[in-house]
Design an enzyme around this catalytic site. Structure first.
Site, short mmCIF file in Angstrom:
data_model
loop_
_atom_site.label_atom_id
_atom_site.label_comp_id
_atom_site.label_asym_id
_atom_site.label_seq_id
_atom_site.Cartn_x
_atom_site.Cartn_y
_atom_site.Cartn_z
N ASP A 39 27.46 40.98 -21.75
CA ASP A 39 27.30 40.11 -20.59
C ASP A 39 26.02 39.28 -20.70
O ASP A 39 24.95 39.79 -21.02
CB ASP A 39 27.26 40.96 -19.33
CG ASP A 39 27.51 40.17 -18.07
OD1 ASP A 39 26.77 39.21 -17.81
OD2 ASP A 39 28.46 40.51 -17.34
N SER A 85 29.55 35.67 -13.90
CA SER A 85 30.33 36.71 -14.57
C SER A 85 31.70 36.92 -13.95
O SER A 85 32.67 37.19 -14.65
CB SER A 85 29.56 38.04 -14.53
OG SER A 85 28.40 37.99 -15.30
N THR A 153 32.41 42.26 -14.24
CA THR A 153 33.22 42.25 -15.45
C THR A 153 34.29 43.32 -15.47
O THR A 153 35.47 43.02 -15.71
CB THR A 153 32.31 42.35 -16.69
OG1 THR A 153 31.41 41.22 -16.69
CG2 THR A 153 33.12 42.32 -17.97
N ASP A 273 22.65 41.13 -19.82
CA ASP A 273 22.54 40.14 -18.75
C ASP A 273 21.41 40.47 -17.78
O ASP A 273 20.65 39.59 -17.37
CB ASP A 273 23.88 40.09 -18.00
CG ASP A 273 23.89 39.09 -16.87
OD1 ASP A 273 23.84 37.88 -17.15
OD2 ASP A 273 23.95 39.51 -15.69
N HIS A 277 18.23 38.14 -17.00
CA HIS A 277 17.82 37.71 -15.66
C HIS A 277 16.34 38.03 -15.43
O HIS A 277 15.62 37.25 -14.81
CB HIS A 277 18.65 38.43 -14.60
CG HIS A 277 19.97 37.80 -14.32
ND1 HIS A 277 20.11 36.52 -13.85
CD2 HIS A 277 21.23 38.29 -14.45
CE1 HIS A 277 21.39 36.24 -13.69
NE2 HIS A 277 22.10 37.29 -14.06
N HIS A 316 28.96 34.28 -20.49
CA HIS A 316 28.12 33.11 -20.24
C HIS A 316 26.76 33.36 -20.87
O HIS A 316 26.45 34.47 -21.29
CB HIS A 316 27.94 32.87 -18.73
CG HIS A 316 27.46 34.09 -17.99
ND1 HIS A 316 26.17 34.55 -18.08
CD2 HIS A 316 28.11 34.96 -17.18
CE1 HIS A 316 26.03 35.65 -17.36
NE2 HIS A 316 27.21 35.93 -16.80
#
Length: 570
Positions: A39, A85, A153, A273, A277, A316
């Site tokens: 992710d 996501s 997800t 992910d 972030h 992404h």
């Protein structure tokens, strides 16, 4: 009307996957599909992981997934080039781009749609590849994640909602589907009612029980660790928490049945992910390597099995990571020690070190940074820790700390954010954002006959390829109409009303039948009941089970039901 909607769904799905894609002309079907999603992994994050590994192990020049890299994926929302996501993985699973926050649900039209939409289909649940495989092909199903099992997800594979945060909607759908094997986080989400549902379905549930997970040999199992997410791999206690690779291996061993019809498994490196972030470079690199070890496990199985395809792609990008930044002068003349030495010296993510800081007296802060990050704190950096409002052992009274009001420079209210800022001052990596980014992501794939997608692939084409692996090309819209028909269409001419509308989730949909009998359909479950008012009062109603969950959507005041429900009662 129904046929028209089916045609619109088919045309919508096919319109994105045929003109520019590099899909193979023929795809030999396989028994098993393993989808793997790191992710929020941008291409620089992939490069950082390679260098992180290579600097520590000079003979390891490649990742496991390098041997099957084959292209890139353009991933986007129905109305935005930068993906979230929820809609991006939803597109992989359904073939239809959706919008931010939507879980396997048809999008709502906005003034900047990237493709034509049918407003009448807004909020319609969309059948996923996992569901189609389970219902139509008898496939067994699994989810392996490091976040909570209801996160975007995994939910995209097995549930439906226009709001990814509605865990009380999503969790019962995944439990009642049911997904056969789930390994990840989220014990706090498993209510007594959900535990009972798992028990009724004969599915063992292990909470924070690594030994039981390892020794279990059945066909269905849920093993969850932590209240919500699992720790970052770098911070993980290996005696209590499994690695993503071990979880992947266990799931495959339980799902794989030579006498069965095959399986679908989604494996997510969820917290690449999260680290992106946070702009935590060591978190990004170490989580990506943990994911790649799981890729190695999956590839070893697929190559032995000879009837398994693997498709790997992020949903992404995230953070705008760069290896090198403006203050690094003459970057092209700097050796690996300058670029990666400090990175590899760090033994805890920022979240992990923040936890240790809050567990120790403040006079140990310098020692903790030196031991776990090889950083000797400056007076300014130590002051930034003391000024942080989340630092539980700061000698400065909370109301006097700069971090409670000033969110600039090193001063911040979040302790892990302060740790990250300190990390970043000692490493030559840049970030442009704490949010998602819109660049293409990598694509890797394995097929026993090497019929793989190549080149630049659209997110819709990923779904087309996955469907072709099981001979389901063009079938998902039809399965959607079968599994998720609006109750007003299904029960046209019947008196029906929704009971218990004071909350977000009603108690049930009640349909009046002949001879004073009534049908009750319960939300986010396949359970139904039929009887007279007297039967229900006495607890003597007849229990029934639909082929799939009923999905309630408050935006449309609609239950979406399997169209064969009437056949079960008439």
């Amino acid at each position: 009307m129904i046929r028209k909607k089916i045609l619109l769904l088919v045309l919508f799905a096919l319109s994105f996957g045929t003109l520019w894609g590099q899909l193979p002309t023929t795809v030999k079907p396989v028994r098993n599909i393993i989808v793997m999603i790191p992710d929020g992994t941008s291409l620089p994050a992939l490069s950082l992981a390679r260098w992180y590994q290579r600097y520590q192990h000079p003979n390891k020049l490649h990742l496991h997934l390098d041997s099957i890299l084959c292209g890139t994926v353009l991933t986007y929302c129905s109305d935005a080039p930068i993906g979230d996501s929820a809609p991006t993985t939803s597109c992989y699973m359904t073939g239809i781009p959706s919008q931010s926050g939507f879980i396997a649900t048809y999008p709502v039209s906005t003034d900047h749609d990237l493709q034509p939409l049918d407003p009448k289909l807004a909020y319609q649940p969309l059948a996923t590849l996992l569901e189609a495989g389970k219902w139509k092909l008898g496939k067994r199903t699994g989810l392996v994640v490091t976040c909570e099992f209801t996160h975007a997800t995994p939910a995209d594979c097995s549930a439906h909602s226009y709001n990814r945060k509605k865990y009380d909607w999503i969790a019962p759908q995944i439990v009642n589907l049911p997904v056969d094997v789930v390994i990840g986080g989220g014990n706090k989400i498993i209510t007594p009612a959900l535990q009972q549902s798992l028990k009724e379905q004969g599915i063992p549930y292990f909470a924070n029980d690594l030994k039981s997970m390892r020794t279990f040999q059945g066909k269905q199992m849920w093993a969850l660790f932590g209240e919500y997410d699992m720790p970052y791999d770098l911070d993980r206690n290996p005696y209590k928490i499994p690695s993503l690779a071990e979880s992947c291996e266990k799931a495959i061993s339980l799902l794989n049945d030579p006498e069965g019809e095959g399986f679908f498994l989604m494996v997510e490196g969820s917290k690449v992910d999260w680290a992106a972030h946070a702009n935590d470079p060591v978190g990004i690199a170490s989580e990506m390597l943990a994911f790649d070890k799981a890729v190695g496990v999956a590839l070893d199985f697929a190559r032995r099995d000879g009837n398994t395809a693997i498709v790997i792609m992020p949903d992404h990008g995230n953070s705008g990571l760069s290896i090198g930044l403006q203050r690094l002068r003459h970057a092209d003349k700097q050796g690996p020690e300058v670029l990666f030495g400090q990175l590899t010296d760090i033994k805890r993510t920022a979240a992990g070190l923040a936890k240790l800081l809050n567990e120790a007296p403040n006079d140990q802060a310098r020692e903790l940074f030196h031991h776990y990050a090889a950083i000797d704190l400056s007076d300014e950096e130590l002051d930034a820790l003391y000024q942080c409002e989340e630092y539980e052992h700061s000698p400065i009274p909370l109301e006097q700390r700069k971090g409670s009001s000033a969110q600039t420079g090193l001063y911040n209210g979040s302790l892990s954010a302060v740790v990250i800022l300190i990390y970043q001052q000692h490493m030559p990596f840049g970030f442009t954002t704490h949010s998602h980014t819109g660049e293409e992501v990598f694509l890797a794939a394995y097929h026993p006959q090497d019929t793989r997608p190549m080149g630049m692939i659209l997110n819709t084409e990923i779904n087309e390829y996955l469907c072709r692996l099981w001979g389901l090309e063009g079938q998902l819209p039809l399965i959607t109409q079968e599994a998720y028909t609006p109750h007003k269409q299904l029960f046209e001419g019947y008196d029906c009303h929704i009971v218990g509308t004071e909350g977000e989730i009603p108690n049930y949909l009640e349909v009046s039948l002949a001879k004073s009998k009534k049908l009750r359909i319960y939300p986010f479950s396949p359970k139904m009941a039929i009887g007279t008012d007297k039967d229900f009062k006495r607890g003597k109603e007849k229990l029934l089970k639909a082929p799939n969950n009923a999905v309630w959507v408050d935006k449309t005041q609609t239950f979406y039901l399997n169209k064969t429900v009437l056949d079960l009662i008439l």
